[in-house]
Design an enzyme around this catalytic site. Sequence first.
Site, PDB file in Angstrom:
ATOM      1  N   THR A 120       0.800  -1.217   0.000  1.00 24.20           N
ATOM      2  CA  THR A 120       0.000   0.000   0.000  1.00 24.20           C
ATOM      3  C   THR A 120       0.839   1.277   0.000  1.00 24.20           C
ATOM      4  OG1 THR A 120      -1.412   1.328   1.460  1.00 24.20           O
ATOM      5  CG2 THR A 120      -0.181  -0.417   2.511  1.00 24.20           C
TER       6      THR A 120
ATOM      7  N   LYS B 171       1.731  -3.449   7.455  1.00 27.19           N
ATOM      8  CA  LYS B 171       1.906  -3.687   6.018  1.00 27.19           C
ATOM      9  C   LYS B 171       3.389  -3.619   5.612  1.00 27.19           C
ATOM     10  CE  LYS B 171      -2.196  -4.319   4.005  1.00 27.19           C
ATOM     11  NZ  LYS B 171      -2.517  -5.367   3.014  1.00 27.19           N
TER      12      LYS B 171
ATOM     13  N   GLU C  70       0.255   3.582   1.847  1.00 23.88           N
ATOM     14  CA  GLU C  70       0.385   3.990   3.254  1.00 23.88           C
ATOM     15  C   GLU C  70       1.811   3.760   3.764  1.00 23.88           C
ATOM     16  OE1 GLU C  70      -2.004   5.328   5.646  1.00 23.88           O
ATOM     17  OE2 GLU C  70      -2.904   5.860   3.741  1.00 23.88           O
TER      18      GLU C  70
ATOM     19  N   TYR D  38      -1.613   0.263  10.981  1.00 23.27           N
ATOM     20  CA  TYR D  38      -1.893  -0.451   9.724  1.00 23.27           C
ATOM     21  C   TYR D  38      -0.655  -0.432   8.827  1.00 23.27           C
ATOM     22  CZ  TYR D  38      -3.649  -0.925   4.886  1.00 23.27           C
ATOM     23  OH  TYR D  38      -3.824  -1.284   3.572  1.00 23.27           O
TER      24      TYR D  38
END
Length: 369
Positions: A128, A156, A130, A152
Site C-alpha cells: 500500500t 503492512k 500507506e 496499519y
Amino acid sequence: MSKTALITGVTGQDGSYLSEFLLAKGYEVHGIIRRSSVDFRERIAHLEGTPHFHLHYADMSDSMSLVKLVGKVQPDEIYNLAAQSHVQVSFDAPEFTADVDAVGVLRILEAVRTNHLEAKCRIYQASTSELYGKVEDVPQSETTPFHPYSPYAVAKLYGYWIIKEYREAYNMFCCSGILFNHESERRGETFVTRKITLAAARIAQGMQDCLYLGNLDSLRDWGYARDYVECMWLILQHETPEDFVIATGVQHSVREFATLAFHHAGIELRWEGKGIDEKGIVNNLTPALSEREGVKVGDVVVAVSPDFYRPTDVVNLLGDPTKAKRELGWNPQSTSFEQLVELMVKHDMQKVTREHFNLAEYLEKGIVK
Ligand code: NAP
Ligand code: GDD
C-alpha cells in the site's frame, strides 16, 4: 490447462473484482471466507454457485487452516488481499491488525513452503501507498523511502519486507503491488470516498441532513478498483518477480472529492471557515431538487468532526506509475477522477432510491415500524 488461483480477501472490494477478472480469463478461482453471523456476501453473491468459483472457510490468523487449504487447492497463483484494511480502525485494534496484516503474510508464505509449492506457486501481496506515510518525497515511486504512519502501515511494512525476504532467501516468485487508493461502487462505506458519495445521494433525496468528515485537506491519488485488479494479475505474469507502484499520477483533496460528488447529486457547494469550523454550504440546486421538499440553498450539508481525525494522518499521497506503464503496459488513466466520482454517485443515487422505496413498502406492510 486452466490455472488455479487462491484469493484471500475474496469478499472485499478488490477480491470481488479480481474474481470476476480471473474467471473471465478461464481460471479456477478459490476464495477464503470467514464465518460471520450474517452469511450474506454482497460483493460476490452473483458468483457463488458458478462452476469455477469455490469458497473455503479459513482465517489469516489460523496457520493450520491456511496450510491445509493451500495443500488442497495447489494454487498456481495466490493473491493475498485479506487485511484489516481500515487505517483509523488500526489505531483502535492494533494487535489484531498486526496479526492479520503482518503475520498473516508470513503464514501464507509458510503455507506455500510447507506444501513444497515454492517452485510452482506465485504470490501477490497487497502492499500500500500507506507505506510512504509521512512522505519524504512527492511523487512516490518504487525507490521512495518508506515512513509508515499508522499501526496499519507498520503491519503492512512487515508484509512488504517478508515478501522481499522470501523472494531472496528461497527464490520464491512473490511480489508486492504498492497500490495507491482505489475506489468503486463496491468500496467499504466507511472509507472517505464512499462515505461522501452515499451521503451526497442521501442528502439529495432528503434521507440525511449533514455529512461529518475529518481532514478535508488530505490529498490522495484515487483510481478505479476495477482497473487496478488487472495490475495484480500483470505483476504475477511478469518475467521476473518485482514490486510495482500502481497509481494514476493525479492528486485531489477530500474537499475536491466532496465538491464533485455533491455536484453529481445535484447540489453545488461553497466552502466557508477553516479547520474544525469549515462548512460545506448549499450554493445552488438543480431545478429538480429545488422543487422538492428537503435540502435548500444555504443549508450546511458538510461539517467537520474531530471524531474523524487520526492520531497521525497521511496527507500527501501521489504515485508515480512510470514503471508499471513501461514494464506491464498498464494504462493508469483508463478511468479518470471525474469518471470515478460520477460512477460512484450514480450508483449510490440508485441505491438510496431503492432503500427509500423498500422502507416505504416495509412501513406500509408493517414489517418495520
Ligand atoms: P476490504 O474491502 O476491506 O477487504 C478486506 C478483505 O479481507 C475482506 O474480504 C475481509 O473479509 C478479509 N479479511 C479481513 N480479515 C481477515 C481474516 N482474519 N481472515 C480472512 N480474511 C480476512 O479491502 P480492499 O479495499 O478490497 O483491499 C484489499 C487489500 O488491498 C487489503 O489488503 C488492503 O489493505 C490493500 N490495499 C487496499 C487499497 C485500497 O485503496 N482499496 C490500497 C492499497 C492496499 P470479511 O469480508 O470477512 O471482513
Ligand atoms: N475514512 C475517513 N472518514 N477518512 C476521512 C474522513 C472520514 O470521515 N474525513 C477525512 N478523511 C481523510 C483521512 O484522514 C485520510 O487522510 C483520507 O481521508 C483517506 O481516508 P480513507 O478513505 O479512510 O483511506 P486511507 O487512505 O486512510 O486508506 C485506504 O487507502 C490505503 C492506500 O493508501 C485504505 O484502503 C487502505 O487499506 C489502503 O492501504
